[in-house]
Design a protein around this motif. Structure first.
Motif, mmCIF file in Angstrom:
data_model
loop_
_atom_site.group_PDB
_atom_site.id
_atom_site.type_symbol
_atom_site.label_atom_id
_atom_site.label_comp_id
_atom_site.label_asym_id
_atom_site.label_seq_id
_atom_site.Cartn_x
_atom_site.Cartn_y
_atom_site.Cartn_z
ATOM 1 N N ALA A 1 0.837 -1.208 0.000
ATOM 2 C CA ALA A 1 0.000 0.000 0.000
ATOM 3 C C ALA A 1 0.868 1.252 0.000
ATOM 4 C CB ALA A 1 -0.922 -0.008 1.213
ATOM 5 N N GLU A 2 1.923 1.256 0.799
ATOM 6 C CA GLU A 2 2.810 2.414 0.864
ATOM 7 C C GLU A 2 3.506 2.669 -0.464
ATOM 8 O OE1 GLU A 2 5.270 1.272 4.079
ATOM 9 O OE2 GLU A 2 3.782 1.781 5.622
ATOM 10 N N ARG A 3 3.630 1.631 -1.279
ATOM 11 C CA ARG A 3 4.275 1.772 -2.592
ATOM 12 C C ARG A 3 3.261 2.000 -3.714
ATOM 13 N NH1 ARG A 3 7.273 -1.022 0.777
ATOM 14 N NH2 ARG A 3 9.555 -0.953 0.612
ATOM 15 N N HIS B 1 -5.793 -7.810 4.101
ATOM 16 C CA HIS B 1 -6.718 -6.677 3.973
ATOM 17 C C HIS B 1 -6.498 -5.664 5.099
ATOM 18 C CE1 HIS B 1 -9.022 -8.246 0.653
ATOM 19 N NE2 HIS B 1 -9.416 -9.313 1.311
ATOM 20 N N ARG B 2 -6.363 -6.156 6.323
ATOM 21 C CA ARG B 2 -6.214 -5.238 7.468
ATOM 22 C C ARG B 2 -4.927 -4.436 7.370
ATOM 23 N NH1 ARG B 2 -8.362 -9.873 10.202
ATOM 24 N NH2 ARG B 2 -10.486 -9.447 10.946
ATOM 25 N N GLY B 3 -3.836 -5.099 6.988
ATOM 26 C CA GLY B 3 -2.574 -4.387 6.849
ATOM 27 C C GLY B 3 -2.660 -3.284 5.813
ATOM 28 N N GLY C 1 -3.750 2.830 4.856
ATOM 29 C CA GLY C 1 -4.517 3.747 4.013
ATOM 30 C C GLY C 1 -4.459 3.395 2.550
ATOM 31 N N GLY C 2 -4.190 2.125 2.236
ATOM 32 C CA GLY C 2 -4.027 1.714 0.847
ATOM 33 C C GLY C 2 -5.269 1.086 0.247
ATOM 34 N N PRO C 3 -5.244 0.851 -1.060
ATOM 35 C CA PRO C 3 -6.387 0.254 -1.762
ATOM 36 C C PRO C 3 -6.392 -1.264 -1.637
ATOM 37 C CG PRO C 3 -4.677 0.843 -3.332
ATOM 38 C CD PRO C 3 -4.179 1.271 -1.989
ATOM 39 N N SER D 1 9.716 -9.490 1.383
ATOM 40 C CA SER D 1 9.328 -8.118 1.698
ATOM 41 C C SER D 1 8.497 -7.558 0.558
ATOM 42 C CB SER D 1 10.568 -7.244 1.904
ATOM 43 O OG SER D 1 11.271 -7.093 0.681
ATOM 44 N N ALA D 2 7.795 -6.458 0.853
ATOM 45 C CA ALA D 2 7.017 -5.796 -0.184
ATOM 46 C C ALA D 2 7.920 -5.261 -1.285
ATOM 47 C CB ALA D 2 6.203 -4.659 0.437
ATOM 48 N N ALA D 3 9.116 -4.809 -0.915
ATOM 49 C CA ALA D 3 10.053 -4.290 -1.916
ATOM 50 C C ALA D 3 10.433 -5.375 -2.913
ATOM 51 C CB ALA D 3 11.297 -3.739 -1.223
ATOM 52 N N GLU D 4 10.607 -6.608 -2.441
ATOM 53 C CA GLU D 4 10.965 -7.694 -3.352
ATOM 54 C C GLU D 4 9.786 -8.075 -4.243
ATOM 55 O OE1 GLU D 4 14.385 -9.756 -0.525
ATOM 56 O OE2 GLU D 4 12.495 -10.809 -0.862
ATOM 57 N N VAL D 5 8.576 -7.972 -3.722
ATOM 58 C CA VAL D 5 7.391 -8.228 -4.550
ATOM 59 C C VAL D 5 7.304 -7.199 -5.671
ATOM 60 C CG1 VAL D 5 4.865 -8.321 -4.581
ATOM 61 C CG2 VAL D 5 6.115 -9.319 -2.659
ATOM 62 N N VAL D 6 7.450 -5.931 -5.312
ATOM 63 C CA VAL D 6 7.350 -4.864 -6.309
ATOM 64 C C VAL D 6 8.477 -4.953 -7.328
ATOM 65 C CG1 VAL D 6 7.416 -2.356 -6.629
ATOM 66 C CG2 VAL D 6 6.073 -3.340 -4.769
ATOM 67 N N GLU D 7 9.654 -5.358 -6.897
ATOM 68 C CA GLU D 7 10.768 -5.526 -7.835
ATOM 69 C C GLU D 7 10.406 -6.528 -8.924
ATOM 70 O OE1 GLU D 7 15.403 -5.850 -7.095
ATOM 71 O OE2 GLU D 7 14.451 -7.806 -6.755
ATOM 72 N N LEU D 8 9.631 -7.550 -8.557
ATOM 73 C CA LEU D 8 9.263 -8.591 -9.521
ATOM 74 C C LEU D 8 8.116 -8.152 -10.415
ATOM 75 C CD1 LEU D 8 10.139 -11.499 -10.204
ATOM 76 C CD2 LEU D 8 8.292 -12.306 -8.731
#
Length: 414
Positions: free
Chosen positions: A176-178, A195-197, A202-204, A316-323
């Motif tokens: 969400a932060e990204r 969903h809760r995280g 404040g993300g979608p 991590s979320a960063a590794e997910v987004v990298e992919l």
């Protein structure tokens, strides 16, 4: 509202979905809203056809929604190649259907019905071919197509561990932060934590239900699903009031897989619907990822099996987004902390290694054991004293407590 009986059938306009054009690629083609007759027919068909029925999907592709609906009402020949038993069952269902009432019920909830061809239709769902949804019932104010363009599915075990819930919530917040949407199934365990995280950051977030958008399941998530309806989106293939079944949960997973850029499995046993979601994502050309867990945990065994095959390990979320992200969305390089001893030059490091763990020795022995000239040794020892690594005891030198733990290794073992 126009009734289907009064609406003219389209001649050929909906009877064909040209092979590739209507199944994902829409470059150079504007989305055109479905005509009112098509929308009514598709709304009606969502109450008659089961999600993921690719046989009925082929009828829909060949005949168009209006002609198929009229056929199921008995107002025309049955679809070519249709079995008598199946047609009889579908016609029995069709007798009591009122698409106008379902559309009105969705509107009363603040929802809407989105059809293929609408501007809001997520065109990646067309990759499902004949198994794509007839349409989607949607609750929430956001634009589904826009949110789905940058979305990731987070799925996993219902009876997850504290570790699984923590990881799912952390990943949801990080995505969400990204600026990424998190899609899941609103179930207990990993789904709910994801969903809760996301909501906490404040993300979608998008919940894909195996029931109608007004049928809260599980009931223990009434508050959570209400929050998602307010802050995010709830979508379903089934019309308002429809209840979930085992087969509908399975078919719901294909929508989650197709809707998103990739699927992350946080925890899953060897027999888990989450694994089916990940494998369907791989079949559709989406990214498949898994979060490792303890090798002693049965709830991580399914993820580990994925990681031995088609899935990529992420932590991590960063590794997910990298992919799943664009070029340049790189995760920071993973490394341990930089300790004070890491910053010493090679000569100073050799001198420290020459000092015993306990007791003091003179500078000449340190110079001999380290292979360093005595003048250099003396100068470096005063430098190490200033840095807090050693102390002088008369004519001898000794290590200060903690000097070896400041990034080096202890002789005789790590």
């Amino acid at each position: 509202m126009t009734s289907l009986e009064d609406a003219p059938d389209r001649e050929g306009a909906s009877s064909h979905l040209p092979a590739r054009q209507d199944r994902g690629s829409t470059e150079g083609r504007e989305a055109r809203p479905a005509p009112e007759a098509d929308r009514l027919a598709r709304a009606a068909l969502t109450r008659v056809l089961e999600p993921g029925d690719d046989v009925a999907g082929a009828w829909l592709r060949r005949m168009g929604p209006v002609a198929l609906w009229r056929s199921l009402l008995g107002d025309g020949d049955p679809p070519e190649g249709a079995g008598e038993a199946k047609i009889a069952g579908l016609r029995l269902r069709a007798e009591a259907v009122s698409p106008e009432a379902d559309l009105d019920a969705a509107t009363a909830l603040g929802g809407r019905f989105v059809c293929p061809g609408d501007e809001e239709w997520p065109q990646q769902l067309d990759d499902l071919g004949d198994a794509r949804p007839v349409g989607l019932w949607v609750r929430g104010r956001a634009n589904l197509r826009l949110w789905a363009l940058r979305s990731v599915a987070l799925v996993g075990a219902r009876a997850c561990t504290e570790y699984g819930a923590h990881v799912a919530g952390t990943l949801g917040a990080g995505l969400a932060e990204r600026g990424w949407s998190v899609v899941s199934g609103a179930a207990y365990g990993v789904d709910g934590a994801a969903h809760r995280g996301t909501l906490a950051a404040g993300g979608p977030t998008v919940a894909v239900l195996a029931s109608g958008v007004d049928h809260i399941y599980p009931s223990g998530h009434t508050e959570l699903i209400g929050r998602i309806a307010e802050q995010g989106l709830i979508i379903a293939e089934l019309p308002p009031g429809a209840h979930p079944t085992a087969s509908r949960f399975i078919q719901r997973n294909r929508v989650i897989a197709a809707l998103t850029r990739g699927t992350v499995v946080v925890e899953a046993a060897l027999r888990s619907g989450s694994l089916a979601t990940a494998r369907r994502a791989a079949e559709l050309g989406r990214f498949t990822m898994g979060v490792p867990g303890p090798v002693t945990s049965g709830l991580s065994a399914g993820v580990h099996q994925l990681l031995r095959g088609e899935a990529v390990l992420v932590a991590s979320a960063a590794e997910v987004v990298e992919l799943v992200g664009s070029i340049g969305d790189l995760a920071p390089a993973a490394r341990g902390p930089v300790l004070a001893r890491d910053l010493l030059d090679p000569v100073a490091t050799r001198l420290l290694e020459a000092l015993p763990l306990r007791g003091a020795i003179d500078a000449s022995k340190i110079a001999r054991d380290s292979g360093t000239a005595l003048e250099v040794t003396q100068a470096k020892l005063f430098e190490l004293q200033a840095l807090g690594f050693v102390q002088r005891c008369g004519t001898r030198w000794e290590l200060l407590p903690g000097a070896h733990s400041a990034g080096g290794y202890r002789r005789g073992g790590p």
